[in-house]
Every structure is written in structure tokens, then in C-alpha cells.
Motif scaffolding. Structure first.
Motif, PDB file in Angstrom:
ATOM      1  N   ILE A 203       1.423  -0.677  -0.290  1.00 20.08           N
ATOM      2  CA  ILE A 203       0.163  -0.281  -0.135  1.00 20.08           C
ATOM      3  C   ILE A 203       1.307   0.921   0.178  1.00 20.08           C
ATOM      4  O   ILE A 203       1.869   1.445   0.420  1.00 20.08           O
ATOM      5  CB  ILE A 203      -0.721  -0.108   1.424  1.00 20.08           C
ATOM      6  CG1 ILE A 203      -0.163  -0.181   2.271  1.00 20.08           C
ATOM      7  CG2 ILE A 203      -1.254  -1.518   1.387  1.00 20.08           C
ATOM      8  CD1 ILE A 203      -0.430   0.263   3.445  1.00 20.08           C
ATOM      9  N   GLU A 204      -0.132   2.465  -0.521  1.00 24.03           N
ATOM     10  CA  GLU A 204       1.107   3.797  -0.440  1.00 24.03           C
ATOM     11  C   GLU A 204       0.047   4.378   0.445  1.00 24.03           C
ATOM     12  O   GLU A 204      -1.206   4.629   1.080  1.00 24.03           O
ATOM     13  CB  GLU A 204       0.962   4.411  -1.396  1.00 24.03           C
ATOM     14  CG  GLU A 204       1.922   4.168  -2.855  1.00 24.03           C
ATOM     15  CD  GLU A 204       1.465   2.497  -3.299  1.00 24.03           C
ATOM     16  OE1 GLU A 204       2.536   1.722  -3.140  1.00 24.03           O
ATOM     17  OE2 GLU A 204       0.173   2.208  -3.154  1.00 24.03           O
ATOM     18  N   VAL A 205       1.015   5.321   1.968  1.00 23.43           N
ATOM     19  CA  VAL A 205       0.293   6.179   2.835  1.00 23.43           C
ATOM     20  C   VAL A 205       1.372   7.552   2.220  1.00 23.43           C
ATOM     21  O   VAL A 205       2.539   7.328   2.218  1.00 23.43           O
ATOM     22  CB  VAL A 205       1.260   5.761   3.707  1.00 23.43           C
ATOM     23  CG1 VAL A 205      -0.459   3.862   3.964  1.00 23.43           C
ATOM     24  CG2 VAL A 205       2.281   5.269   4.585  1.00 23.43           C
ATOM     25  N   ASP A 206       0.533   8.418   3.141  1.00 20.47           N
ATOM     26  CA  ASP A 206       1.450   9.554   3.483  1.00 20.47           C
ATOM     27  C   ASP A 206       1.634  10.241   4.845  1.00 20.47           C
ATOM     28  O   ASP A 206       0.912  10.052   5.536  1.00 20.47           O
ATOM     29  CB  ASP A 206       0.617  11.225   3.237  1.00 20.47           C
ATOM     30  CG  ASP A 206      -0.131  10.913   1.295  1.00 20.47           C
ATOM     31  OD1 ASP A 206       0.980  11.157   0.809  1.00 20.47           O
ATOM     32  OD2 ASP A 206      -1.175  10.642   1.052  1.00 20.47           O
TER      33      ASP A 206
ATOM     34  N   ARG B 232       5.517  10.607   0.350  1.00 21.41           N
ATOM     35  CA  ARG B 232       4.654   9.162   0.376  1.00 21.41           C
ATOM     36  C   ARG B 232       5.847   8.378   0.471  1.00 21.41           C
ATOM     37  O   ARG B 232       6.131   8.231  -0.285  1.00 21.41           O
ATOM     38  CB  ARG B 232       4.104   9.710  -1.024  1.00 21.41           C
ATOM     39  CG  ARG B 232       3.356   9.048  -2.104  1.00 21.41           C
ATOM     40  CD  ARG B 232       1.762   8.556  -1.085  1.00 21.41           C
ATOM     41  NE  ARG B 232       0.564   8.375  -1.743  1.00 21.41           N
ATOM     42  CZ  ARG B 232      -0.309   7.852  -1.838  1.00 21.41           C
ATOM     43  NH1 ARG B 232      -0.767   9.046  -0.391  1.00 21.41           N
ATOM     44  NH2 ARG B 232      -1.686   7.114  -2.499  1.00 21.41           N
TER      45      ARG B 232
ATOM     46  N   HIS C 225       5.417   3.670   0.242  1.00 15.74           N
ATOM     47  CA  HIS C 225       5.195   2.148  -0.057  1.00 15.74           C
ATOM     48  C   HIS C 225       5.410   1.230   0.866  1.00 15.74           C
ATOM     49  O   HIS C 225       6.625   1.251   1.554  1.00 15.74           O
ATOM     50  CB  HIS C 225       5.499   1.718  -1.418  1.00 15.74           C
ATOM     51  CG  HIS C 225       5.490   0.438  -1.448  1.00 15.74           C
ATOM     52  ND1 HIS C 225       4.087   0.070  -2.371  1.00 15.74           N
ATOM     53  CD2 HIS C 225       6.207  -1.234  -1.369  1.00 15.74           C
ATOM     54  CE1 HIS C 225       3.376  -0.785  -2.221  1.00 15.74           C
ATOM     55  NE2 HIS C 225       4.898  -1.546  -1.917  1.00 15.74           N
TER      56      HIS C 225
ATOM     57  N   ARG D  11      -3.600   5.470   8.556  1.00 17.82           N
ATOM     58  CA  ARG D  11      -3.649   5.480   7.392  1.00 17.82           C
ATOM     59  C   ARG D  11      -2.742   4.420   6.996  1.00 17.82           C
ATOM     60  O   ARG D  11      -3.802   4.327   5.327  1.00 17.82           O
ATOM     61  CB  ARG D  11      -2.120   6.954   7.621  1.00 17.82           C
ATOM     62  CG  ARG D  11      -2.030   7.991   7.758  1.00 17.82           C
ATOM     63  CD  ARG D  11      -0.564   8.784   8.242  1.00 17.82           C
ATOM     64  NE  ARG D  11      -0.499   9.908   8.449  1.00 17.82           N
ATOM     65  CZ  ARG D  11      -1.067  11.062   9.548  1.00 17.82           C
ATOM     66  NH1 ARG D  11      -0.618   9.723  10.789  1.00 17.82           N
ATOM     67  NH2 ARG D  11      -1.082  11.415  10.028  1.00 17.82           N
TER      68      ARG D  11
ATOM     69  N   ARG E 256      -6.695   3.520   5.223  1.00 21.05           N
ATOM     70  CA  ARG E 256      -7.131   4.498   3.750  1.00 21.05           C
ATOM     71  C   ARG E 256      -6.022   3.587   2.619  1.00 21.05           C
ATOM     72  O   ARG E 256      -6.685   3.859   1.535  1.00 21.05           O
ATOM     73  CB  ARG E 256      -6.819   6.079   4.068  1.00 21.05           C
ATOM     74  CG  ARG E 256      -7.763   6.157   4.693  1.00 21.05           C
ATOM     75  CD  ARG E 256      -6.834   8.183   4.965  1.00 21.05           C
ATOM     76  NE  ARG E 256      -7.871   9.379   5.633  1.00 21.05           N
ATOM     77  CZ  ARG E 256      -9.206   9.621   4.325  1.00 21.05           C
ATOM     78  NH1 ARG E 256      -8.818   9.619   3.610  1.00 21.05           N
ATOM     79  NH2 ARG E 256      -9.538  10.282   5.328  1.00 21.05           N
ATOM     80  N   GLY E 257      -5.075   3.256   3.138  1.00 25.68           N
ATOM     81  CA  GLY E 257      -3.710   2.937   2.137  1.00 25.68           C
ATOM     82  C   GLY E 257      -4.405   1.154   1.564  1.00 25.68           C
ATOM     83  O   GLY E 257      -4.601   0.627   0.253  1.00 25.68           O
TER      84      GLY E 257
ATOM     85  N   LYS F 185      -5.550   0.607  -1.861  1.00 22.93           N
ATOM     86  CA  LYS F 185      -5.122  -0.339  -3.231  1.00 22.93           C
ATOM     87  C   LYS F 185      -6.485  -1.706  -3.545  1.00 22.93           C
ATOM     88  O   LYS F 185      -6.087  -1.791  -4.668  1.00 22.93           O
ATOM     89  CB  LYS F 185      -4.191  -1.415  -1.972  1.00 22.93           C
ATOM     90  CG  LYS F 185      -3.311  -1.975  -3.445  1.00 22.93           C
ATOM     91  CD  LYS F 185      -2.354  -1.461  -4.115  1.00 22.93           C
ATOM     92  CE  LYS F 185      -1.660  -0.649  -4.164  1.00 22.93           C
ATOM     93  NZ  LYS F 185      -0.687  -1.790  -4.171  1.00 22.93           N
TER      94      LYS F 185
END
Length: 305
Positions: free
Chosen positions: A157-160, A179, A181, A210, A213-214, A218
Motif C-alpha cells: 500500500i501507499e501512505v502519506d 509518500r 510504499h 493511514r 486508507r491505504g 489499493k
């Protein structure tokens, strides 16, 4: 904004499983794990799912149970109270630090996560509900560590990440700001680290949101791939233990499918840090917790954090 149903005509099919995964901010274990690793419990004092226009509330919990322990009667870890508005598609997540010092009905004051140990999912739901002012309709419990398998299976997943942090044991090299991975293990570490975070348990709860959300993003991004959602459905159902009848599970799935990813808002209950009986605890700002509850109760929307 264009309604979700018009923008994504297959949303009811594709988002249902994705939101089952995301709403828990936890994981679908691999096939070697028994179904008792994930449990969905209906809180008896709560009403059933009413698809329009009411809000459905689910308390997602990561159990701190060790192998062989009953995950529904040990200390809870991640605590996220999530509401879904079946009329507007909005969703709200209220994070509650696990060390919050509160009154547990019938057991006096203790850390809020101890209520899972004392009385199972129903007592935990009641205790969190008393703090926020919203009693959940359902409590979703799983072993937190198994989310590694699910994150790995969906490709990470990607998160900020707002600030760089590390942990001597879980992630010595740390996470950079920006940002990033996260693979399966890193998503677990990102969700569980608290000791080296500036605000400890508060920042950890925000990081769990977070990750939620990721995961949701995805799953949604890959939902068009042939067989992806079907595999997800089978995996969830194979590992889910619940006493709910199929019709109620279907109605709950419909409620989850109404959520518009662009209408998700999140907040974490803040508090002071104290020491009681030699243990570090969070003294939650109860007025703030009730404010979140008052804001989100009717429409699953948070405006002030």
C-alpha cells in the motif's frame, strides 16, 4: 459531486470486500489460518442495519492475543470506531488510544483495551461507546499481526507519512517522511510503532488510519482486475467467524458498499499522559471524544479534529 453509484456502476460488487478489509484496518490471513482469527460480533443493545438513511457503526479491533489465546478475551490493540452513512456515502473513523484510562462498566477504572479481556467484544463496544457517545452496532476483532499476509497479497500500500520515525526492534532503519510504499511487514510496523513517535499512542492511532486508507485505496485500484475481488470475497468468508445470518451479512455488506472513498474523514481522541499504579496511561479528553461523537453520530462526518 457525482454520486458513487453513477460514477462506478459496479461499486456494489467491487467495493464490498474492499471495505470489509479496510474498515477493520486489519488483515485477511493466509489459508493456513483458521476462521477464528477474524470474528464479527453484533452488539445486542444495538439495533440492526437500517440501510437508509441511518449510519452503521463498527468498532474495528486488533486483538493482542498470543498464539493459543482467545482473541476475543484478551487486551485489544488498534481501536477504530467507524461509521458509514448509507444515504450519503460518507464514512468517519474515530481512533481511540488503547491506553485510555476510562471507567469499564462493572470493573472500575482501567485501560480501555482491558475491557475486551474482562467482557469480550460487547463490553469493549460498550466502553468505547460510553467514551465517544456512540454505541457500535458491531465489533470486528482479529489478530493484528495477520494483516501482513493481506497487505502482501494486494501488492502493498501507499501512505502519506507526515514525519520520519523508527523503532529499534520493529524498524531500525525507520520510515522517511512523505509518500511511501509499505509491504506487509512494513505496514504492520507502521501501524504498531508508538514509542519513538512524538505523540506516542495518538500518532500510532493516526498511522493506523493511514494504513486503513491505504488498504482501501489499493483494493479499489485493483478491483477491476479479473478474479481479484472474487479471491478477496472467498478469503474473507473462509476466515470470518460470526453468528450473524447470511441476510444480515448481506445488508452489512451493502452498507459498506455505499462508502465513497472521497468522503472518509478521520480523527483521533487526544488526551494527557499520566501514571497510575506505575503504568503509563492516556487521560482522554472526554469532552473532545463526545464532540467527535456528536459531530459524526447522525451523518458519519467529522469536521473538527
Amino acid at each position: 459531486m457525482t454520486p458513487l453509484r453513477k460514477r462506478y456502476p459496479r461499486a456494489l460488487r467491487t467495493l464490498t470486500v474492499g471495505l470489509v478489509l479496510a474498515v477493520a484496518a486489519l488483515v485477511v490471513p493466509d489459508s493456513a489460518v483458521k476462521s477464528t482469527e477474524i470474528e464479527l460480533v453484533k452488539v445486542h443493545q444495538a439495533s440492526g442495519v437500517d440501510l437508509s438513511p441511518d449510519v452503521v457503526w463498527i468498532l474495528a479491533v486488533g486483538s493482542d492475543a498470543r498464539p493459543g489465546e482467545d482473541m476475543t478475551h484478551t487486551r485489544g490493540d488498534a481501536l477504530q470506531l467507524i461509521g458509514m452513512n448509507t444515504r450519503t456515502g460518507a464514512a468517519a473513523a474515530i481512533g481511540v488510544p488503547r491506553d485510555s484510562w476510562v471507567d469499564i462498566p462493572g470493573h472500575g477504572h482501567d485501560k480501555i483495551n482491558a475491557s475486551l479481556y474482562y467482557g469480550g467484544p460487547e463490553l469493549l463496544g460498550q466502553t468505547v461507546g460510553n467514551l465517544v457517545g456512540i454505541q457500535p452496532d458491531y465489533v470486528f476483532v482479529t489478530r493484528f499481526k495477520y494483516f501482513i499476509a493481506m497487505v502482501r497479497d494486494i501488492g502493498g500500500i501507499e501512505v502519506d507519512n507526515p514525519i520520519a520515525f523508527d523503532d529499534t526492534y520493529l524498524k531500525p532503519r525507520g520510515f522517511r517522511a512523505g509518500r511511501i510504499h509499505l509491504g506487509g511487514y512494513d505496514a504492520m510496523a507502521f501501524s504498531r510503532i508508538r514509542h519513538n513517535l512524538i505523540r506516542g499512542d495518538f500518532d500510532r492511532s493516526a498511522n493506523q488510519q493511514r494504513v486503513l486508507r491505504g488498504i482501501q485505496a489499493k483494493v479499489r485500484a485493483r478491483s477491476h482486475e479479473r478474479g481479484f475481488m472474487e479471491r478477496g470475497v472467498l478469503s474473507v468468508m473462509a476466515h470470518l467467524h460470526t453468528g450473524l445470518p447470511p441476510a444480515e451479512l448481506f445488508r452489512l455488506g451493502q452498507a459498506m458498499a455505499q462508502v465513497d472513498p472521497h468522503k472518509i474523514t478521520t480523527c483521533v481522541v487526544q488526551g494527557g499522559i499520566g501514571n497510575i499504579g506505575g503504568a503509563s496511561v492516556v487521560l482522554p479528553f472526554t469532552s473532545q471524544a463526545r464532540m467527535f461523537g456528536d459531530e459524526a453520530r447522525a451523518d458519519a462526518t467529522l469536521e473538527h479534529c
